[in-house]
Motif scaffolding. Structure first.
Motif, PDB file in Angstrom:
ATOM      1  N   LYS A  24     -13.896 -13.370  -4.868  1.00 56.72           N
ATOM      2  CA  LYS A  24     -12.893 -13.052  -3.861  1.00 56.72           C
ATOM      3  C   LYS A  24     -11.670 -12.365  -4.450  1.00 56.72           C
ATOM      4  O   LYS A  24     -10.752 -12.002  -3.717  1.00 56.72           O
ATOM      5  CB  LYS A  24     -12.440 -14.330  -3.152  1.00 56.72           C
ATOM      6  N   GLY A  25     -11.658 -12.189  -5.773  1.00 59.80           N
ATOM      7  CA  GLY A  25     -10.463 -11.647  -6.398  1.00 59.80           C
ATOM      8  C   GLY A  25     -10.720 -10.662  -7.503  1.00 59.80           C
ATOM      9  O   GLY A  25     -10.918  -9.470  -7.281  1.00 59.80           O
ATOM     10  N   ILE A  26     -10.781 -11.161  -8.741  1.00 57.30           N
ATOM     11  CA  ILE A  26     -10.757 -10.270  -9.895  1.00 57.30           C
ATOM     12  C   ILE A  26     -11.952  -9.316  -9.942  1.00 57.30           C
ATOM     13  O   ILE A  26     -11.831  -8.176 -10.398  1.00 57.30           O
ATOM     14  CB  ILE A  26     -10.654 -11.093 -11.197  1.00 57.30           C
ATOM     15  N   LYS A  27     -13.118  -9.764  -9.470  1.00 59.47           N
ATOM     16  CA  LYS A  27     -14.290  -8.889  -9.518  1.00 59.47           C
ATOM     17  C   LYS A  27     -14.188  -7.709  -8.550  1.00 59.47           C
ATOM     18  O   LYS A  27     -14.960  -6.751  -8.658  1.00 59.47           O
ATOM     19  CB  LYS A  27     -15.555  -9.701  -9.242  1.00 59.47           C
ATOM     20  N   LEU A  28     -13.240  -7.786  -7.617  1.00 62.18           N
ATOM     21  CA  LEU A  28     -13.035  -6.685  -6.676  1.00 62.18           C
ATOM     22  C   LEU A  28     -11.964  -5.709  -7.153  1.00 62.18           C
ATOM     23  O   LEU A  28     -11.769  -4.662  -6.551  1.00 62.18           O
ATOM     24  CB  LEU A  28     -12.655  -7.243  -5.294  1.00 62.18           C
ATOM     25  N   MET A  29     -11.258  -6.050  -8.235  1.00 57.33           N
ATOM     26  CA  MET A  29     -10.217  -5.164  -8.760  1.00 57.33           C
ATOM     27  C   MET A  29     -10.863  -4.158  -9.706  1.00 57.33           C
ATOM     28  O   MET A  29     -10.913  -4.347 -10.923  1.00 57.33           O
ATOM     29  CB  MET A  29      -9.134  -5.979  -9.472  1.00 57.33           C
ATOM     30  N   SER A  30     -11.344  -3.088  -9.133  1.00 55.54           N
ATOM     31  CA  SER A  30     -12.157  -2.127  -9.882  1.00 55.54           C
ATOM     32  C   SER A  30     -11.427  -0.849 -10.263  1.00 55.54           C
ATOM     33  O   SER A  30     -12.014   0.033 -10.886  1.00 55.54           O
ATOM     34  CB  SER A  30     -13.394  -1.764  -9.053  1.00 55.54           C
ATOM     35  N   ASN A  31     -10.154  -0.722  -9.911  1.00 53.68           N
ATOM     36  CA  ASN A  31      -9.428   0.506 -10.224  1.00 53.68           C
ATOM     37  C   ASN A  31      -9.228   0.630 -11.733  1.00 53.68           C
ATOM     38  O   ASN A  31      -8.732  -0.300 -12.379  1.00 53.68           O
ATOM     39  CB  ASN A  31      -8.079   0.531  -9.508  1.00 53.68           C
ATOM     40  N   GLU A  86       0.854  -1.191   0.000  1.00 50.24           N
ATOM     41  CA  GLU A  86       0.000   0.000   0.000  1.00 50.24           C
ATOM     42  C   GLU A  86       0.884   1.234   0.000  1.00 50.24           C
ATOM     43  O   GLU A  86       1.669   1.452   0.920  1.00 50.24           O
ATOM     44  CB  GLU A  86      -0.909  -0.010   1.224  1.00 50.24           C
ATOM     45  N   THR A  87       0.787   2.040  -1.052  1.00 51.23           N
ATOM     46  CA  THR A  87       1.657   3.203  -1.204  1.00 51.23           C
ATOM     47  C   THR A  87       0.901   4.462  -0.784  1.00 51.23           C
ATOM     48  O   THR A  87       0.243   5.113  -1.594  1.00 51.23           O
ATOM     49  CB  THR A  87       2.133   3.331  -2.659  1.00 51.23           C
ATOM     50  N   GLY A  88       0.988   4.779   0.499  1.00 54.97           N
ATOM     51  CA  GLY A  88       0.279   5.939   1.035  1.00 54.97           C
ATOM     52  C   GLY A  88      -1.067   5.522   1.586  1.00 54.97           C
ATOM     53  O   GLY A  88      -1.704   4.583   1.090  1.00 54.97           O
ATOM     54  N   GLY A 129     -11.894  -1.423   6.349  1.00 55.40           N
ATOM     55  CA  GLY A 129     -11.959  -0.637   5.126  1.00 55.40           C
ATOM     56  C   GLY A 129     -13.087   0.380   5.189  1.00 55.40           C
ATOM     57  O   GLY A 129     -13.865   0.406   6.159  1.00 55.40           O
ATOM     58  N   PRO A 130     -13.204   1.228   4.185  1.00 52.39           N
ATOM     59  CA  PRO A 130     -14.270   2.243   4.181  1.00 52.39           C
ATOM     60  C   PRO A 130     -15.662   1.598   4.131  1.00 52.39           C
ATOM     61  O   PRO A 130     -15.842   0.541   3.532  1.00 52.39           O
ATOM     62  CB  PRO A 130     -13.988   3.055   2.913  1.00 52.39           C
ATOM     63  N   GLU A 174     -10.778  -6.428   0.948  1.00 51.82           N
ATOM     64  CA  GLU A 174     -11.626  -5.984  -0.152  1.00 51.82           C
ATOM     65  C   GLU A 174     -11.241  -4.575  -0.590  1.00 51.82           C
ATOM     66  O   GLU A 174     -11.160  -4.266  -1.783  1.00 51.82           O
ATOM     67  CB  GLU A 174     -13.101  -6.009   0.254  1.00 51.82           C
ATOM     68  N   ASP A 175     -10.953  -3.717   0.383  1.00 47.29           N
ATOM     69  CA  ASP A 175     -10.532  -2.347   0.082  1.00 47.29           C
ATOM     70  C   ASP A 175      -9.202  -2.342  -0.670  1.00 47.29           C
ATOM     71  O   ASP A 175      -9.024  -1.593  -1.643  1.00 47.29           O
ATOM     72  CB  ASP A 175     -10.423  -1.552   1.381  1.00 47.29           C
ATOM     73  N   LEU A 176      -8.256  -3.187  -0.239  1.00 43.30           N
ATOM     74  CA  LEU A 176      -6.967  -3.267  -0.925  1.00 43.30           C
ATOM     75  C   LEU A 176      -7.152  -3.707  -2.379  1.00 43.30           C
ATOM     76  O   LEU A 176      -6.522  -3.155  -3.292  1.00 43.30           O
ATOM     77  CB  LEU A 176      -6.035  -4.238  -0.194  1.00 43.30           C
ATOM     78  N   LEU A 177      -8.016  -4.696  -2.600  1.00 45.87           N
ATOM     79  CA  LEU A 177      -8.256  -5.156  -3.960  1.00 45.87           C
ATOM     80  C   LEU A 177      -8.927  -4.080  -4.804  1.00 45.87           C
ATOM     81  O   LEU A 177      -8.616  -3.922  -5.993  1.00 45.87           O
ATOM     82  CB  LEU A 177      -9.112  -6.428  -3.936  1.00 45.87           C
ATOM     83  N   ASN A 178      -9.828  -3.306  -4.206  1.00 44.67           N
ATOM     84  CA  ASN A 178     -10.471  -2.196  -4.922  1.00 44.67           C
ATOM     85  C   ASN A 178      -9.439  -1.178  -5.400  1.00 44.67           C
ATOM     86  O   ASN A 178      -9.621  -0.546  -6.444  1.00 44.67           O
ATOM     87  CB  ASN A 178     -11.474  -1.488  -4.029  1.00 44.67           C
TER      88      ASN A 178
END
Length: 543
Positions: A453-460, A389-391, A421-422, A429-433
């Motif tokens: 549990k993985g790819i569907k949470l990578m929303s960035n 986590e960078t910052g 998380g928020p 989940e927040d980290l993956l988002n």
């Protein structure tokens, strides 16, 4: 601590001079993937403006290749670690970094050949580098107070030993079968090739004693544990660590799970993970069956030899008598096998070595495939998985080793991060988002990246991925599952084509069909000359 000695000395000098230069926040991370063949070898450099402030390395291995094949890549890695543009001002950098190669953090994810064999094949190069801190998963801890790590290690070695014995026996049996027995020979050849493929990453080099840790893991553990200046850590999930050189950067440990049920757990195809896709050869029988209902059978559709096909309309009494005689001969052979199993020697029976493969004592061999797959998944799920986590609430780099579904699911069960998380989300989940870089787990196999549990949470929207897959340097058996086409398609869509594969040769619908990597300002690659294999591919994450 030893790994901070240079930083502490510099700050002490600056304090004596009445000036302290606080560590600078990183502004970018260069992530370099070495393309030595299917397997992982990564270098990461963190920069604050023009100054490199931290160097990290993850794994070193490949499915194929000897020391000579590995050497150009590892030599380039060592040179890259040693050299950089030194910033102006003698007080603005760590002097040790410019006197020789310094790895601030080495991460060894798990004990598979394609992640560790480079440490043994190029041991002399790693001996020249200064490793300040080395991280392993808690499952590698020889002094784990719970005893669980030792138990897992013991079981792993026993499984490896059994796997090796089964592989040797299948090899002996296939060599004993007469060439005329094509069906039996083909079956054993197929089993042997499948076992040998799994053995490439789970077993040590041929000739090594069975039931021992892999030479690459032994080599790197010996190097770091025998060096008093290297801090060695065995990490558990839920741990968050930081370094003085990297203000506002945290390393969160996601896996491996502490509960063994997750280490041995598989995901359900189509529900938890992408469905396995098969090569046309594996599905052709069923496909043709449906396509040709009520039609005459084609020989290629039949699951047995041509000599066993019977046309009932053309049968004669002689045919029926011949079939009956054949059945009597078959029953006689069955009785012979049963007698052999029970230790009964028939009069005149020859106990020929080339007939031993027929005896049912060898039936246990056919469970070896399940044993090998279980061993493979178990070790993958012991991967040291990290999220950087960078910052605070900033961008995240996800580095999961080869974690499979069981490990990924366990990340969401880490109690101390529940609701952290928020909006009450679990912290994972927040980290993956917020993940902007994902090192794709297990070389784009169906079970390396879970769904919910993985790819569907990578929303960035800035998500970029790197894939350690080279189908030109991998066993043919792995090609039926790597890459998993639905997973690759989804990654390309989510990344808008920013999916960097080690080698796109032999990839159907590759990411480059969507976007040219050469058009990305933060992408680079290098080959010694136009005809040579690419040494490395690199992507820069701006922080």
């Amino acid at each position: 601590m030893a790994h901070n000695s240079a930083t502490a000395a510099r700050m002490a000098q600056e304090l004596a001079e009445g000036e302290i230069l606080l560590p600078k926040k990183p502004t970018r991370v260069e992530i370099r993937m070495y393309c030595m063949g299917t397997g992982d070898c990564f270098g990461l450099k963190f920069y604050a403006g023009p100054e490199r402030i931290f160097t990290m390395m993850i794994d070193c291995g490949s499915c194929v290749g000897d020391a000579n094949d590995f050497r150009p890549y590892v030599e380039n890695l060592a040179t890259w670690i040693k050299h950089d543009a030194e910033p102006e001002g003698k007080n603005t950098s760590d002097p040790e970094r410019w006197e020789g190669g310094v790895i601030d953090l080495l991460v060894v994810t798990h004990e598979h050949q394609d992640h560790v064999n480079g440490f043994a094949k190029c041991a002399d190069i790693f001996e020249q580098l200064k490793i300040r801190q080395a991280w392993f998963a808690w499952t590698e801890n020889p002094k784990d107070p719970s005893g669980t790590a030792q138990d897992l290690q013991h079981k792993r070695l026993r499984m490896r030993e059994g796997f090796q014995k089964a592989l040797n026996k299948v090899d002996d049996n296939r060599k004993a079968i007469e060439k005329e027995n094509t069906q039996a020979l083909a079956a054993l050849e197929s089993l042997f090739m499948g076992l040998e493929t799994l053995g490439e990453i789970n077993l040590d080099e041929k000739g090594s004693p069975p039931g021992k840790p892999l030479a690459g893991m032994v080599s790197i553990k010996k190097l770091v544990t025998n060096n008093p200046d290297t801090v060695v850590r065995y990490l558990s999930p839920g741990t968050s660590l930081s370094f003085p050189q990297l203000p506002d950067v945290k390393f969160h440990v996601l896996g491996p799970p502490l509960d063994k049920k997750y280490i041995y757990k598989d995901g359900r195809e189509g529900k938890d993970v992408h469905k396995r896709h098969f090569s046309i050869g594996e599905g052709i029988l069923a496909m043709n069956t449906f396509a040709n209902l009520n039609s005459d059978e084609a020989y290629a559709d039949l699951p047995f030899g041509r000599e066993y096909v019977v046309d009932e309309k053309a049968l004669t009494n002689a045919d029926i008598k011949k079939a009956a005689d054949n059945m009597q001969e078959y029953l006689k052979k069955v009785r012979t096998l049963l007698n052999a199993y029970n230790g009964v020697q028939e009069s005149g029976q020859e106990d020929a070595d080339d007939e031993k493969w027929r005896q049912i004592e060898n039936e246990w061999l056919y469970t070896a495939g399940s044993l090998a797959i279980r061993l493979n998944s178990h070790i993958n799920n012991t991967s040291l998985a990290l999220a950087i986590e960078t910052g605070k609430n900033g961008k995240v780099l996800l580095l999961p080793g080869d974690a499979e579904y069981g490990s990924w699911e366990s990340w969401h069960m880490i109690e101390k991060w529940a609701g952290a998380g928020p909006n009450g989300k679990h912290f994972v989940e927040d980290l993956l988002n917020r993940t902007v870089f994902y090192k794709v787990s297990h070389h784009l196999s169906y079970n390396g990246t879970p769904l919910d549990k993985g790819i569907k949470l990578m929303s960035n929207p800035s998500l970029t991925t790197m894939v350690t897959l080279d189908r030109t340097r991998i066993s043919s058996r792995w090609k039926t599952t790597m890459p998993n086409s639905p997973l690759l398609s989804e990654l390309i869509e989510r990344c808008e084509g920013r999916c960097i594969i080690m080698n796109e040769n032999d990839i159907v619908n590759p990411p480059s069909d969507t976007v040219s990597l050469a058009s990305l300002p933060d992408y680079a690659q290098h080959a010694p000359n136009k005809t040579a294999q690419v040494l490395w591919k690199q992507y820069t994450v701006r922080l």
